[in-house]
Structures are given as C-alpha cells and as structure tokens.
Design a protein around this motif. Sequence first.
Motif, PDB file in Angstrom:
ATOM      1  N   VAL A 280       5.032  -4.799   5.580  1.00  0.00           N
ATOM      2  CA  VAL A 280       4.588  -6.051   4.962  1.00  0.00           C
ATOM      3  C   VAL A 280       5.006  -7.242   5.817  1.00  0.00           C
ATOM      4  O   VAL A 280       4.194  -8.124   6.134  1.00  0.00           O
ATOM      5  CB  VAL A 280       5.158  -6.180   3.540  1.00  0.00           C
TER       6      VAL A 280
ATOM      7  N   ARG B 245      -3.166  -4.644   2.141  1.00  0.00           N
ATOM      8  CA  ARG B 245      -2.921  -4.883   3.567  1.00  0.00           C
ATOM      9  C   ARG B 245      -3.795  -5.993   4.133  1.00  0.00           C
ATOM     10  O   ARG B 245      -3.343  -6.771   4.989  1.00  0.00           O
ATOM     11  CB  ARG B 245      -3.122  -3.586   4.354  1.00  0.00           C
TER      12      ARG B 245
ATOM     13  N   GLY C  12       2.982  -7.839   8.844  1.00  0.00           N
ATOM     14  CA  GLY C  12       1.624  -8.323   8.626  1.00  0.00           C
ATOM     15  C   GLY C  12       1.523  -9.769   8.219  1.00  0.00           C
ATOM     16  O   GLY C  12       0.430 -10.329   8.167  1.00  0.00           O
TER      17      GLY C  12
ATOM     18  N   ASP D 236      -4.441  -1.729  -2.457  1.00  0.00           N
ATOM     19  CA  ASP D 236      -4.354  -1.816  -0.993  1.00  0.00           C
ATOM     20  C   ASP D 236      -4.402  -3.293  -0.619  1.00  0.00           C
ATOM     21  O   ASP D 236      -5.471  -3.886  -0.478  1.00  0.00           O
ATOM     22  CB  ASP D 236      -5.475  -1.050  -0.309  1.00  0.00           C
TER      23      ASP D 236
ATOM     24  N   TRP E  45       0.858  -1.197   0.000  1.00  0.00           N
ATOM     25  CA  TRP E  45       0.000   0.000   0.000  1.00  0.00           C
ATOM     26  C   TRP E  45       0.883   1.232   0.000  1.00  0.00           C
ATOM     27  O   TRP E  45       1.835   1.330   0.781  1.00  0.00           O
ATOM     28  CB  TRP E  45      -0.876  -0.021   1.246  1.00  0.00           C
TER      29      TRP E  45
END
Length: 273
Positions: A220, A191, A223, A189, A118
């Motif tokens: 990244v 995410r 996540g 996006d 993103w």
Amino acid sequence: MDGPAGRIAYRRRGDGDPLVLLHPLALSGAVWEPVVDLLANRYDVIAPDARGHGASGWDGAPFDVGDMADDLIALLDGLGLPQVHLLGMSMGGSVAIDAAGRHPDRVRTLGLADTTAWYGDDAVPAWNERADRVLATSRADQVPFQVDRWFTERFRRERTDEVQRVVTIFVGTGSEAHAHACRALGAMDGRALLDRITAPTLAFAGEEDYATPPEMGRAVADGVARGRAMTLPALRHLSMIEAPRLAELAAAHIEGRPLPDPAALQTVTGAVR
C-alpha cells in the motif's frame, strides 16, 4: 445520523482537528476506547460503527467496501467536516483506502494499521468460505480463532480483561453483517485507487500479523505518492489495541513530527502498562 443504508452510530470525544477512527471486521467503534483515551486530549476523535456493526443500522442488502466508504463520507457531510485525519485498522483501513482514493480532498492524513488494499488472487473464494463459516458457527465458537489472530500469546495471558472486552464486542456483532463484510473484503481490490491518494500515508503492521502481514502494508505504501511503511515488533492483528500507546505514532504522523520507535511504545510483552 441517517446514512445510505440506515442510521450511522458514532462516538465523539475531545477537541482539536477532527480524527476519524475506523474499526476492524466484526467489531465496532467501541474497540478504539483505549486509543481514544490517549488521543482525545489533542483531537476531536470520532469513531463510527460500520453498517450492521455496533449500533449502526443496515438494510440487509449486500454491500462492498465502497459502500462502507460512502457511509463515512455521509457521516462527514452530516457532521459538517470538509476534511479529517483518517486512521483505520484492518477492515477500517481498507475502507479508509477507498475513501481516500475516491475522495482525496476529504483526507488530510491517512494512517493504516494492519490492513491491505487487496487480499490476493484467491481472496474471493477464501473470504466466501469464511463468510459461510461465520454463518454456520456460533459467535462463541468463533472466539478462539479470532483471539489467536488478534493478540499475541503473552498479551492473551497477561491482559485477559482487555481480551474479554474485545471478545464481548465481537460476540455482540450480528453474524449476517459479519458474513456480508467478509464477502466485501474478499471482493475488494483497491490497488487502482492508491495513486489517487494525496494524503501523507503511514501503513504499519505487527510483525506477527498473519491476517494482514507487513508486506501488505508495504505494498500500500509503495503505491501511494507520499507513503511509508513500518513493521511493529511483537504484535499481531489488532496492534493498536494490544499497544494503545501506538497512538503516539499516529499523532506524530498526523503532526508531521519524526516518528517514534514503535518498540519504545510497548513493553517487552506488547502489553501496555
């Protein structure tokens, strides 16, 4: 082979486990050539061209990052590859994130160079403005901006041959496809896909990369369930082209070996000899 938006062109060399390399914006699979030279002795290396880039077709319709990921899955299906190692740089990394998040069973390991899921709150207008500039400016006149982003000053001075090789690929990319890909990156996006990625993931970026700075790679990696991040000294946006021996970093990640010190894979100038 045929894909969702036209023919998908790809390069393939080597033997071993399949490893797919996804290229940056406005370039092609040919940009990976020095990296392929170092990886084809241990992997079946496949480097496709994104739609509208290189020799791949494109129907002219708008597309997004998910569409480019669908092209990748179509290629894997056409080649009969149920699972691959996946390594993407810049735009290619964003496409890899989408593919690994929506098709986690297809990706064994994930390598992400100089990329993001993103681009931030102002991404849509910023990338739309960039797309407009792409269409309004000749390919040659865009080169100084691109080269400054891609490579460090020392590399540009010492490796004019390699800089020119990449510039030639860039100039040969159609402006319409380049602009549409810009808009795709602005709208992206990914995410929400990160926690769906099951592959061990390594995100790395040049410390001088102001296009996708290291904190984007760390976001990244944070996540992803099995993610880790690394900053590469004295490199900019096309880190693996400026320092192809970073292929050894990618190989260590793929094979589950201890990761080498990236500084040991480049000279003090970043140029690989």
